[in-house]
Design a protein around this motif. Sequence first.
Motif, PDB file in Angstrom:
ATOM      1  N   ARG A 275       0.825  -1.208   0.000  1.00  0.00           N
ATOM      2  CA  ARG A 275       0.000   0.000   0.000  1.00  0.00           C
ATOM      3  C   ARG A 275       0.854   1.250   0.000  1.00  0.00           C
ATOM      4  N   VAL A 276       0.262   2.323  -0.499  1.00  0.00           N
ATOM      5  CA  VAL A 276       0.852   3.659  -0.435  1.00  0.00           C
ATOM      6  C   VAL A 276      -0.183   4.590   0.184  1.00  0.00           C
TER       7      VAL A 276
ATOM      8  N   SER B 158       4.230   3.131  -8.077  1.00  0.00           N
ATOM      9  CA  SER B 158       4.590   3.131  -6.653  1.00  0.00           C
ATOM     10  C   SER B 158       4.225   1.811  -5.985  1.00  0.00           C
ATOM     11  N   LEU B 159       3.135   1.199  -6.424  1.00  0.00           N
ATOM     12  CA  LEU B 159       2.695  -0.082  -5.864  1.00  0.00           C
ATOM     13  C   LEU B 159       3.354  -1.282  -6.550  1.00  0.00           C
ATOM     14  N   GLU B 160       4.274  -0.988  -7.483  1.00  0.00           N
ATOM     15  CA  GLU B 160       4.983  -2.034  -8.229  1.00  0.00           C
ATOM     16  C   GLU B 160       4.031  -2.910  -9.025  1.00  0.00           C
ATOM     17  N   LEU B 161       2.945  -2.309  -9.482  1.00  0.00           N
ATOM     18  CA  LEU B 161       2.011  -2.995 -10.380  1.00  0.00           C
ATOM     19  C   LEU B 161       2.406  -2.795 -11.830  1.00  0.00           C
ATOM     20  N   GLY B 162       3.413  -2.009 -12.044  1.00  0.00           N
ATOM     21  CA  GLY B 162       3.984  -1.770 -13.363  1.00  0.00           C
ATOM     22  C   GLY B 162       5.379  -1.230 -13.180  1.00  0.00           C
ATOM     23  N   LYS B 163       6.282  -1.577 -14.111  1.00  0.00           N
ATOM     24  CA  LYS B 163       7.670  -1.159 -13.956  1.00  0.00           C
ATOM     25  C   LYS B 163       7.891   0.287 -14.369  1.00  0.00           C
ATOM     26  N   SER B 164       7.003   0.811 -15.216  1.00  0.00           N
ATOM     27  CA  SER B 164       7.165   2.177 -15.708  1.00  0.00           C
ATOM     28  C   SER B 164       5.795   2.749 -16.059  1.00  0.00           C
ATOM     29  N   LYS B 165       5.746   4.044 -16.227  1.00  0.00           N
ATOM     30  CA  LYS B 165       4.479   4.694 -16.594  1.00  0.00           C
ATOM     31  C   LYS B 165       4.000   4.217 -17.964  1.00  0.00           C
ATOM     32  N   SER B 166       4.947   4.038 -18.888  1.00  0.00           N
ATOM     33  CA  SER B 166       4.545   3.578 -20.225  1.00  0.00           C
ATOM     34  C   SER B 166       3.949   2.177 -20.159  1.00  0.00           C
ATOM     35  N   GLU B 167       4.504   1.327 -19.294  1.00  0.00           N
ATOM     36  CA  GLU B 167       3.947  -0.020 -19.137  1.00  0.00           C
ATOM     37  C   GLU B 167       2.531   0.051 -18.573  1.00  0.00           C
TER      38      GLU B 167
ATOM     39  N   PHE C 122     -12.235   8.219  -3.399  1.00  0.00           N
ATOM     40  CA  PHE C 122     -12.396   7.346  -2.239  1.00  0.00           C
ATOM     41  C   PHE C 122     -13.850   7.234  -1.798  1.00  0.00           C
ATOM     42  N   GLU C 123     -14.696   8.150  -2.256  1.00  0.00           N
ATOM     43  CA  GLU C 123     -16.094   8.219  -1.834  1.00  0.00           C
ATOM     44  C   GLU C 123     -16.141   8.203  -0.304  1.00  0.00           C
ATOM     45  N   ALA C 124     -16.781   7.246   0.307  1.00  0.00           N
ATOM     46  CA  ALA C 124     -16.868   7.247   1.776  1.00  0.00           C
ATOM     47  C   ALA C 124     -15.820   6.344   2.412  1.00  0.00           C
ATOM     48  N   ALA C 125     -14.967   5.722   1.579  1.00  0.00           N
ATOM     49  CA  ALA C 125     -13.991   4.758   2.103  1.00  0.00           C
ATOM     50  C   ALA C 125     -12.666   5.443   2.436  1.00  0.00           C
ATOM     51  N   SER C 126     -11.819   4.718   3.147  1.00  0.00           N
ATOM     52  CA  SER C 126     -10.503   5.248   3.495  1.00  0.00           C
ATOM     53  C   SER C 126      -9.412   4.692   2.592  1.00  0.00           C
ATOM     54  N   GLU C 127      -9.762   3.759   1.708  1.00  0.00           N
ATOM     55  CA  GLU C 127      -8.777   3.195   0.799  1.00  0.00           C
ATOM     56  C   GLU C 127      -9.445   2.701  -0.466  1.00  0.00           C
ATOM     57  N   ILE C 128      -8.650   2.591  -1.518  1.00  0.00           N
ATOM     58  CA  ILE C 128      -9.126   2.019  -2.775  1.00  0.00           C
ATOM     59  C   ILE C 128      -8.128   0.971  -3.242  1.00  0.00           C
TER      60      ILE C 128
ATOM     61  N   HIS D 241      -2.347  -6.844  -6.993  1.00  0.00           N
ATOM     62  CA  HIS D 241      -3.187  -5.821  -6.388  1.00  0.00           C
ATOM     63  C   HIS D 241      -2.374  -4.966  -5.421  1.00  0.00           C
ATOM     64  N   GLY D 242      -2.858  -3.771  -5.198  1.00  0.00           N
ATOM     65  CA  GLY D 242      -2.263  -2.874  -4.212  1.00  0.00           C
ATOM     66  C   GLY D 242      -3.326  -1.931  -3.699  1.00  0.00           C
ATOM     67  N   VAL D 243      -3.009  -1.256  -2.605  1.00  0.00           N
ATOM     68  CA  VAL D 243      -3.984  -0.378  -1.952  1.00  0.00           C
ATOM     69  C   VAL D 243      -3.446   1.047  -1.862  1.00  0.00           C
ATOM     70  N   VAL D 244      -4.297   2.005  -2.194  1.00  0.00           N
ATOM     71  CA  VAL D 244      -4.012   3.421  -1.965  1.00  0.00           C
ATOM     72  C   VAL D 244      -4.839   3.859  -0.770  1.00  0.00           C
ATOM     73  N   GLU D 245      -4.149   4.296   0.266  1.00  0.00           N
ATOM     74  CA  GLU D 245      -4.821   4.646   1.527  1.00  0.00           C
ATOM     75  C   GLU D 245      -4.824   6.159   1.708  1.00  0.00           C
ATOM     76  N   LEU D 246      -5.980   6.685   2.090  1.00  0.00           N
ATOM     77  CA  LEU D 246      -6.117   8.118   2.345  1.00  0.00           C
ATOM     78  C   LEU D 246      -5.735   8.389   3.799  1.00  0.00           C
ATOM     79  N   ALA D 247      -4.646   9.142   3.978  1.00  0.00           N
ATOM     80  CA  ALA D 247      -4.173   9.444   5.326  1.00  0.00           C
ATOM     81  C   ALA D 247      -5.206  10.254   6.101  1.00  0.00           C
ATOM     82  N   GLN D 248      -5.371   9.907   7.359  1.00  0.00           N
ATOM     83  CA  GLN D 248      -6.367  10.593   8.195  1.00  0.00           C
ATOM     84  C   GLN D 248      -5.741  11.795   8.895  1.00  0.00           C
TER      85      GLN D 248
END
Length: 495
Positions: A415-416, A435-444, A473-479, A488-495
Amino acid sequence: EAWLGDSEWTQTVHLLSAHATQFMHLMMVLLAHTQPLRTALLRPCASRAVRALGARACSSDAATAPAEAAVEPEQLRSTFLETMRWRGFLHQSTDLAALDDAMSGGRVVAYLGFDATASSLHVGSLLQIMLLRHFQRAGHKPIVLVGGGTTKVGDPSGKDASRQLLDEEAIASNIEGISRVFGRFLTFGEGPTDALLVNNDAWLSPLSYLAFLRDYGRHFTINRMLSFESVKQRLARESPLSFLEFNYMILQAYDFLELHRRHGATLQFGGSDQWGNIISGVELGRRADGAQLFGLTAPLVTTADGKKMGKTAAGAVWLNEDLLSPYEYWQFWRNTADADVGRFLRFFTELPQDEVEKLEALRGAQINDAKVVLANEATRMLHGEACLAEIQATAASLFAAGGGGGGGGTASLKRVKLSADEAAAGVPVVDLFVSLELGKSKSEVRRLVAGGGAKLNDVKIEDAALLISTASFEAASEIKLSAGKKKHGVVELAQ
């Protein structure tokens, strides 16, 4: 035969027998013209395995005889060797019958070396670590040798080019990194079967060059060194082989001699690519000290599609959790190809034979149950029992009903965090995938989006220019972001 003594002749034929299939074809030609060779192979001074090989080479059905019979006695008395044979660890051995006698007669001290070329070992080294684990559990003493000295030279085995030379600070840091994993598989201490961790820099760095050449260089011939596969492959590819690297096999051979003198080591383990180096150590021990030393190699593991074990499209499968999370490690084993499940259960778990054979017999969708067992057992051994409940909750969330939502069951995922300011401004989704290592580069990542493989909370991302903002994020704290079905990876909204 004119210049080899009885013991040297026997050892030479043992080496040839390790490549029995090719040797058989050669024997059929040679024996037709060379009566002394036929006699030598069958003479009483040759070991049982060598005489069996000679007899088979002289027989009319030699071409169809099973190759393993030439290098393995029919019955192994050593529990360790018999277990290793069943699990598929035995690839090559020097005088397996004599090694079996030694191991069934008492405690043996063996070592296995790991050079410090990276900050972590990867799963390609796991077979060797499992070999040491089984060895210790059978009542013998393992030595883990870290190559603080040999890493300064670089092992040319299996490489097309010279390894990058590391400074002492980098080597020390890497040794600290790779050493973390050994304590999870082996018991270290002062007991008779407790493992030792030693660094060959302790005896290699203080060596005097001229004295070393005089005392030990005379035991190595250039002719023999050029015959080793690691050297032949480099020369065949016309890749430069430096004099520095050419000395590696001499230093590894000297390691064996030093460990025999210091700790009574009589056996060296290694991968099959180390066979030539191991043989050099066995011969140096005999020539320098009159010692009977042994070598045993395990196969280099490849997957069913022929790829080298330890690497995936996403990169190396590291053993240190700061480089690969326990969930990603579990997922690597869970994604094992159907054709590899049985072999990997034998190699990378300690499940008993009857249980492994039951799991090997599973077919169709049921083989997924065997994959879960493999993933659980391998992960438990490396990362411990405590992480499994969290991993299984995450897996259930992601795999059940096509993946689940973006909330619960994601605790084990990488997660980030986004700060409130970053979320207010918006962050490009391609940056988050990288950032989540779901791809090696932006172009990928952009290609992934274009191909329909990028998802946000299991919904396909249509636009690579998408910004992830507070509204996302709507009403959630992560996506949850996904690359295909399994990453898979998670993006977390800092509180």
